[in-house]
Motif scaffolding. Structure first.
Motif, PDB file in Angstrom:
ATOM      1  N   UNK A   1       0.841  -1.206   0.000  1.00 58.07           N
ATOM      2  CA  UNK A   1       0.000   0.000   0.000  1.00 58.07           C
ATOM      3  C   UNK A   1       0.872   1.250   0.000  1.00 58.07           C
ATOM      4  N   UNK A   2       1.922   1.252   0.819  1.00 57.08           N
ATOM      5  CA  UNK A   2       2.827   2.403   0.854  1.00 57.08           C
ATOM      6  C   UNK A   2       3.453   2.645  -0.517  1.00 57.08           C
ATOM      7  N   UNK A   3       3.879   1.574  -1.179  1.00 60.06           N
ATOM      8  CA  UNK A   3       4.485   1.708  -2.508  1.00 60.06           C
ATOM      9  C   UNK A   3       3.457   2.190  -3.518  1.00 60.06           C
ATOM     10  N   UNK A   4       2.231   1.671  -3.433  1.00 56.57           N
ATOM     11  CA  UNK A   4       1.166   2.107  -4.326  1.00 56.57           C
ATOM     12  C   UNK A   4       0.878   3.588  -4.165  1.00 56.57           C
ATOM     13  N   UNK A   5       0.817   4.051  -2.919  1.00 57.40           N
ATOM     14  CA  UNK A   5       0.578   5.476  -2.665  1.00 57.40           C
ATOM     15  C   UNK A   5       1.722   6.334  -3.196  1.00 57.40           C
ATOM     16  N   UNK A   6       2.956   5.815  -3.084  1.00 58.05           N
ATOM     17  CA  UNK A   6       4.119   6.564  -3.576  1.00 58.05           C
ATOM     18  C   UNK A   6       4.049   6.784  -5.084  1.00 58.05           C
ATOM     19  N   UNK A   7       3.477   5.820  -5.804  1.00 57.17           N
ATOM     20  CA  UNK A   7       3.390   5.971  -7.268  1.00 57.17           C
ATOM     21  C   UNK A   7       2.062   6.577  -7.701  1.00 57.17           C
ATOM     22  N   UNK A   8       1.244   6.999  -6.727  1.00 56.18           N
ATOM     23  CA  UNK A   8       0.036   7.731  -7.045  1.00 56.18           C
ATOM     24  C   UNK A   8      -1.234   6.921  -7.183  1.00 56.18           C
ATOM     25  N   UNK A   9      -1.254   5.691  -6.698  1.00 56.80           N
ATOM     26  CA  UNK A   9      -2.475   4.878  -6.771  1.00 56.80           C
ATOM     27  C   UNK A   9      -3.497   5.369  -5.745  1.00 56.80           C
ATOM     28  N   UNK A  10      -4.764   5.349  -6.144  1.00 58.40           N
ATOM     29  CA  UNK A  10      -5.854   5.676  -5.228  1.00 58.40           C
ATOM     30  C   UNK A  10      -6.257   4.404  -4.480  1.00 58.40           C
ATOM     31  N   UNK A  11      -7.140   4.568  -3.494  1.00 60.41           N
ATOM     32  CA  UNK A  11      -7.667   3.415  -2.767  1.00 60.41           C
ATOM     33  C   UNK A  11      -8.364   2.457  -3.738  1.00 60.41           C
TER      34      UNK A  11
END
Length: 129
Positions: A102-112
């Motif tokens: 989740x942290x990596x996803x948020x870093x690349x701009x992924x939404x929930x």
């Protein structure tokens, strides 16, 4: 014995913790049954190209938390783990992996929503054979 673990210099997680987490996962997942001999601290350090101090710290943490035991003159072995402890450890390993993803996803701009879509796709690929 060669352990199927990998460490990454690029990770923000310290190498000793990467080793510790992966060995725990192998133990609670049943890949390293009780009594299994582990590589010596020096052998593991050489295999992973890290310092002896780093592998010693991982082994000390694993021993103090009850996952492994060292027998003087014989080596280091996987300990028998209680069922409850094993279940708690399994959940922690998976939780931590999800947290990192989740942290990596948020870093690349992924939404929930993006993360949920990806998660559901991964679950589908791995369980709907």
């Amino acid at each position: 014995m060669k352990l199927p673990i990998r460490v990454s210099e690029e990770s923000r997680e310290p190498i000793y913790h990467q080793i510790e987490t992966q060995v725990k996962a192998l133990i609670v997942g049943g890949h390293l049954p009780p009594g299994t001999p582990l590589p010596s601290i020096r052998a593991l350090a050489s295999e992973l190209t890290c310092s002896v101090i780093t592998t010693r710290r991982a082994y000390q943490n694993l021993e103090s938390s009850g996952y492994i035991k060292t027998v003087q003159g014989k080596g280091t072995f996987v300990r028998e783990i209680e069922t409850l402890q094993k279940e708690e450890a399994k959940q922690k390993v998976v939780y931590d992996a999800f947290q990192k993803a989740i942290e990596q996803g948020k870093q690349v701009g992924c939404s929930k929503g993006d993360l949920l879509t990806i998660f559901n796709e991964v679950i589908k690929r791995n369980f709907d054979n």
